[in-house]
Design an enzyme around this catalytic site. Structure first.
Site, short mmCIF file in Angstrom:
data_model
loop_
_atom_site.label_atom_id
_atom_site.label_comp_id
_atom_site.label_asym_id
_atom_site.label_seq_id
_atom_site.Cartn_x
_atom_site.Cartn_y
_atom_site.Cartn_z
N CYS A 138 -2.88 1.58 6.73
CA CYS A 138 -2.91 0.95 8.06
C CYS A 138 -3.44 1.91 9.12
CB CYS A 138 -1.52 0.44 8.43
SG CYS A 138 -0.28 1.72 8.42
N GLY B 232 2.14 -11.94 9.47
CA GLY B 232 2.95 -11.58 10.65
C GLY B 232 3.02 -12.73 11.65
N ASN C 138 0.79 -1.24 0.00
CA ASN C 138 0.00 0.00 0.00
C ASN C 138 0.82 1.29 0.00
OD1 ASN C 138 0.53 -0.93 2.67
ND2 ASN C 138 -0.84 0.63 3.44
N GLU D 163 4.98 -4.40 11.99
CA GLU D 163 4.05 -3.27 11.78
C GLU D 163 2.84 -3.87 11.07
OE1 GLU D 163 4.47 -0.14 12.74
OE2 GLU D 163 6.49 -0.43 13.51
N GLY E 75 2.98 -5.61 7.22
CA GLY E 75 1.98 -6.33 6.43
C GLY E 75 0.82 -6.73 7.31
N GLY E 76 0.11 -7.76 6.89
CA GLY E 76 -1.09 -8.18 7.60
C GLY E 76 -0.79 -9.10 8.78
P1 NAP Z 1 0.59 -9.10 3.42
O1 NAP Z 1 -0.26 -9.91 2.52
O2 NAP Z 1 0.75 -9.52 4.83
O3 NAP Z 1 2.01 -9.00 2.69
C1 NAP Z 1 3.06 -8.22 3.20
C2 NAP Z 1 4.38 -8.76 2.71
O4 NAP Z 1 4.60 -10.03 3.33
C3 NAP Z 1 4.44 -9.00 1.20
O5 NAP Z 1 5.73 -8.71 0.75
C4 NAP Z 1 4.15 -10.49 1.11
O6 NAP Z 1 4.65 -11.09 -0.06
C5 NAP Z 1 4.91 -10.98 2.32
N1 NAP Z 1 4.50 -12.31 2.79
C6 NAP Z 1 3.29 -12.90 2.70
N2 NAP Z 1 3.33 -14.11 3.28
C7 NAP Z 1 4.59 -14.28 3.75
C8 NAP Z 1 5.26 -15.32 4.45
N3 NAP Z 1 4.64 -16.46 4.78
N4 NAP Z 1 6.55 -15.15 4.77
C9 NAP Z 1 7.19 -14.03 4.45
N5 NAP Z 1 6.62 -13.01 3.78
C10 NAP Z 1 5.33 -13.13 3.44
O7 NAP Z 1 0.08 -7.58 3.46
P2 NAP Z 1 -0.36 -6.64 2.26
O8 NAP Z 1 -1.70 -7.11 1.77
O9 NAP Z 1 0.73 -6.44 1.28
O10 NAP Z 1 -0.53 -5.26 3.05
C11 NAP Z 1 -1.66 -4.95 3.78
C12 NAP Z 1 -1.47 -5.11 5.27
O11 NAP Z 1 -0.32 -4.42 5.71
C13 NAP Z 1 -2.62 -4.51 6.04
O12 NAP Z 1 -2.99 -5.36 7.08
C14 NAP Z 1 -2.03 -3.22 6.59
O13 NAP Z 1 -2.66 -2.71 7.73
C15 NAP Z 1 -0.63 -3.62 6.85
N6 NAP Z 1 0.22 -2.43 6.93
C16 NAP Z 1 0.71 -2.05 8.15
C17 NAP Z 1 1.48 -0.89 8.24
C18 NAP Z 1 2.06 -0.45 9.54
O14 NAP Z 1 3.00 0.32 9.50
N7 NAP Z 1 1.55 -0.89 10.67
C19 NAP Z 1 1.73 -0.14 7.09
C20 NAP Z 1 1.20 -0.55 5.88
C21 NAP Z 1 0.44 -1.71 5.81
P3 NAP Z 1 3.66 -11.30 -1.32
O15 NAP Z 1 3.31 -9.92 -1.76
O16 NAP Z 1 4.50 -12.04 -2.28
O17 NAP Z 1 2.49 -12.08 -0.83
#
Ligand code: NAP
Length: 471
Positions: free
Chosen positions: A277, A228, A147, A243, A223-224
């Site tokens: 987020c 996490g 995002n 995060e 990420g999500g």
């Molecule tokens: P996501 O699906 O959790 O993916 C985040 C990253 O993790 C991507 O690079 C993803 O790779 C990777 N990933 C997925 N599964 C993994 C695993 N088993 N092992 C290692 N890496 C893995 O999240 P998203 O849909 O991209 O982002 C949305 C989420 O991020 C929301 O929940 C949002 O609130 C959160 N977020 C938090 C913050 C904060 O600072 N707190 C900021 C921004 C976003 P792939 O893309 O290849 O699946």
């Protein structure tokens, strides 16, 4: 991908498509498990280089990287706006913030300090003099979401380089191009190639191998919650920065500047099509001003122009893909079936979902309980401050919260009563400065970013103690 000091390609590719019209923007190589071995072996060599660089050199490289991004701001913004959900105006803001993040990293590199230790303050410490320094932690594995595909990458690469670490970046698969472009800028600024590497590939394929590898000393993940939690389970003995998501509440008190509160909360709810987020998701409004606030909020929302992200006058673009738009639309329908009323929006065309305002949302609805990560916001009337706090805190996330009031006593009561990582007073939850401590409690994560705070996480204290028998 930048592996072991070289840009490499693979026959197996991943297509990067514009979520607005599904047009192909570019491809990136699809990393495989043997690439994980290559990258980690090289990262150890990179660390030996990084830790020997002077602080001055690291800071200069970071300043220069910031200047490179600044000089190509429009190019970076176009990449963000094409591969992700952001409009061109939102993307320009993210690019400017990336320049800040890199500049702050350069400045903070010079302030990584230890302190002397008063050894003689307890029996057993006699004739000892010493201090601690903060030393680089080692290899940092940075995993980033879709995002904010540039600035959230900068929030990991900046402090990792400032601290003297080597870093391996695994950007989100749907938006890898901004991160790759930032890595190019680091190299152009003079960072030795082994110090930084970028691996493009599916988290589901290479994630476990990266995370479980024993060579990184820290995983910095944004990420999500689902990914996490999986990472925390298999990471083993290494530091973890998490995060994660949120479902941010806002309280609008009866004496608030309603016009400003409505205006800034609409922006906070629909920024990046709600894929944010710290986006506003639930607004608790004092019952005396519920109706006028609601009317103004809906009126501003109805004025939003949605569509082509690259057009200057578009206010909101699509979700990251049609599947996500369908999911959020499904959550709206589910809430409606159990009694919620849609005040505006509620429907989608492809990946474009209308900005949506709901009221009367039951507590059992997913759109109330979970992180929606889409352009919807729920309005609720509240009777008193205690009820507002209880409702705001009733969710399993705690990243940002916000409140609007002119009453200082009420502001203090609410600010200290809200369980979260940061409270914005008379601003929406979406406010963030890149140097402030940023992170959450409960399911929103572990640890803090915001360069100075990331530097604490990405360094270890090392004690130097002298025994001086003649002293
Ligand atoms: P996501 O699906 O959790 O993916 C985040 C990253 O993790 C991507 O690079 C993803 O790779 C990777 N990933 C997925 N599964 C993994 C695993 N088993 N092992 C290692 N890496 C893995 O999240 P998203 O849909 O991209 O982002 C949305 C989420 O991020 C929301 O929940 C949002 O609130 C959160 N977020 C938090 C913050 C904060 O600072 N707190 C900021 C921004 C976003 P792939 O893309 O290849 O699946």
């Amino acid at each position: 991908m930048l592996l072991n000091g070289e840009w490499v390609d693979r026959n197996q590719k991943i297509e990067v498509r514009d979520p607005f019209d599904n047009s192909l923007i570019d491809t990136v190589p699809r990393a495989c498990l043997s690439d994980v071995e290559t990258v980690m072996a090289a990262a150890l060599k990179g660390f030996e280089i990084a830790r020997k660089m002077t602080v001055y050199d690291r800071a200069q490289i970071l300043f220069r990287t910031g200047r490179i991004v600044e000089s190509r701001l429009e190019e970076f913004a176009q990449v963000i706006a094409r591969e992700g959900s952001k409009t061109i105006r939102e993307a320009r803001k993210e690019s400017r913030r990336c320049v800040n993040t890199l500049t702050i990293s350069a400045e903070e590199a010079k302030r990584i300090q230890g302190e002397t230790i008063p050894f003689s303050s307890f029996p057993g410490g006699e004739k000892r003099r010493g201090y601690y320094e903060r030393v680089p932690i080692g290899v940092v594995l940075a995993i980033t979401p879709f995002n904010d595909p540039l600035n959230l990458v900068a929030h990991k690469l900046g402090p990792a380089v400032a601290a003297g670490n080597s870093v391996v970046l695994k950007p989100a698969t749907v938006t890898p191009l901004s991160g790759v472009k930032l890595v190019e800028a680091f190299l152009e600024a003079g960072l030795p190639p082994l110090v930084i590497q970028v691996l493009t590939g599916f988290g589901g394929e290479i994630g476990d191998a990266l995370v479980a590898d024993r060579r990184p000393r820290m995983i910095s993940f944004t990420g999500g919650v689902e990914a996490g939690l999986r990472i925390t389970k298999i990471a083993g003995l290494k530091k973890i920065g998490m995060e994660l998501g949120s479902n941010s509440p806002v309280i609008v008190w009866k004496d608030a500047d309603l016009e400003w509160a409505a205006e800034t909360c609409v922006s906070g709810a629909f920024w990046a099509a709600g894929q944010n987020c710290i986006g506003v998701q639930r607004i608790y409004i004092h019952q005396d001003v519920y109706e006028p606030f609601k009317a103004r909020f809906v009126e501003i929302t109805k004025g939003y122009r949605i569509g082509d992200k690259l057009k200057e006058d578009t206010d909101m673009g699509p979700l990251i893909n049609e599947g996500e738009a369908k999911r959020v639309e499904g959550w709206i329908r589910e809430a409606e079936k159990s009694g919620a009323r849609v005040l505006t929006g509620g429907y989608r065309t492809g990946a474009l979902l209308q900005p949506t305002v709901l009221e009367n949302v039951p507590k059992t609805a997913l759109i109330h309980q979970e992180e929606v990560f889409g352009p919807t916001v729920n309005l609720y009337p509240v009777e008193d401050a205690d009820a507002a706090l209880a409702e705001a805190n009733s969710i399993s996330y705690g990243l940002h919260a916000a409140l609007f009031t002119r009453d200082v006593d009420m502001a203090f009561k609410l600010a200290y009563g809200l369980d979260c990582g940061g409270v914005m007073i008379n601003d929406s939850t979406d406010y963030r400065l890149d140097s402030m401590p940023f992170g959450g409690i409960k399911n929103s994560g572990l640890g803090r970013e915001g360069i100075r705070f990331s530097l604490q996480e990405m360094t270890d204290p090392k004690v130097i103690c002298w025994y001086l028998p003649k002293s």
